[in-house]
Design an enzyme around this catalytic site. Sequence first.
Site, PDB file in Angstrom:
ATOM      1  N   ASP A  48      29.302 -32.568  12.732  1.00  0.00           N
ATOM      2  CA  ASP A  48      28.914 -33.625  13.755  1.00  0.00           C
ATOM      3  C   ASP A  48      27.651 -34.143  12.453  1.00  0.00           C
ATOM      4  OD1 ASP A  48      30.212 -33.438  15.428  1.00  0.00           O
ATOM      5  OD2 ASP A  48      28.426 -32.175  17.132  1.00  0.00           O
ATOM      6  N   TYR A 363      39.181 -34.071  21.871  1.00  0.00           N
ATOM      7  CA  TYR A 363      39.069 -34.993  22.380  1.00  0.00           C
ATOM      8  C   TYR A 363      39.789 -36.419  22.225  1.00  0.00           C
ATOM      9  CZ  TYR A 363      34.031 -34.024  21.245  1.00  0.00           C
ATOM     10  OH  TYR A 363      32.335 -33.278  21.327  1.00  0.00           O
ATOM     11  N   GLU A 387      41.968 -36.284  19.514  1.00  0.00           N
ATOM     12  CA  GLU A 387      42.567 -34.760  18.104  1.00  0.00           C
ATOM     13  C   GLU A 387      43.653 -34.263  18.239  1.00  0.00           C
ATOM     14  OE1 GLU A 387      37.346 -35.924  17.629  1.00  0.00           O
ATOM     15  OE2 GLU A 387      38.160 -34.240  19.262  1.00  0.00           O
TER      16      GLU A 387
END
Length: 429
Positions: A48, A363, A387
């Site tokens: 992230d 996701y 994903e």
Amino acid sequence: MGSQYFPARSVLFQKEPSGVTYRVPALLYIPRSSCFLAFCEERLTPADAQAHLLVMRKGTFYKNYVEWKDMEVLSTARLEGYRSMNPCPVYDEFTGTVFLFFIAVLGHTSESYQLITGKNVTRLCYVSSSDQGATWSSVTDLTKTLIGDTIKEWATFAVGPGHGTQLKSGRLIIPAYAYHIDCRNCFGRKCKTSSHSFCFYSDTHGNVWHFGEALSVPESVECQMVSVDEENGVNVLYCNARSVSGCRVQALSFDNGADFHDGQLVHKLVEPKNGCHGSVIGFPAPIYQFGQTQHFLKPLKSIYSPLAVSMSPLNFLPPTWVVYAHPTCSKTRRDLGVYLSVLPRDPDSWSRPWIIYKGPSAYSDLAYVELMPPDAPAVPVFACLFESGTKTAYDEISFCIFTLYELIEHLPQRNGEKRKGLWECCFVS
């Protein structure tokens, strides 16, 4: 279990040999130009804190296939010195404007650092397009004017990710969540926070924005929202959110997102450890075409009132059904499935999932398309951007399309139960 049938998929974004990774998909369908806009984050690594820019691919839908243009970097969707994350697009059907919301996070500051210290370094931004994504405006930073001093009460926050929605009134809804600071200095230890879903909204086609009251309990984070028309004429805003409780959280708003009632745990929608983002999309129940025929009348009457089933389409607003996409494994992020609810207010109404991708997956984002064949009823179609990978869930971002009929046909039945008719299998508990 249902047959192992998977919809055909295309890989739109793929991890590069250099380590550059594409994560956090967001999908938008624009009916007036029959095009898809597929967004995601470009990251230097899968982490992230290594997010970098937002990228996009545009696809034109030709009824039985989508022709995609090359990937492009959204160069205006950024603040200098910040990384762009959580794409959250919404389309204003009244003005033809696409708003792409996102958060901008200072440098490589992690979410965990913000939660521990209570030092919020996240900004709320958007860019817009009036030509279906061909060009984009310069960035607008709404943090000061919209959130104001409330930012001091949040350790961090984010939008979406994935699509926003527009209500029939024209109100634009951007799903969001924030980590509220419950105790900043707890006996010298780290900051204590709790997470709560809410929404930003605009009644002025994006000129002025507000935010509503958050869902208080249970704790919830990444979320999406659907405007749901019920059979009795009531409209609610339905929120489906990620949690760390082992299953999803859902909540209802009866004032279009200004306030949410306390949430409920949805035990049929399992979460892996630490949870995972999921997507919901609503669509009108296809009972206009089938509610008047004897073949479909019996299963419909078991769900809807006899009055509603017998009413003329001219006088009856069809209720909203909801499709949900999420990894189906309770232990890890894999085996992406889609679920159907014909009564989304009821947390026990969800079907079992049709697995549309077998393997690591995470996701996703859904879009709804209503195909209008000549001299035939409308066909409900869904697109999913998700994903996926063979080694990890972050090897690529894939795209697939399936019809409502395919979804219903492949929803699994209970062991030993014969497959029911096409519409009856909607109602498996």
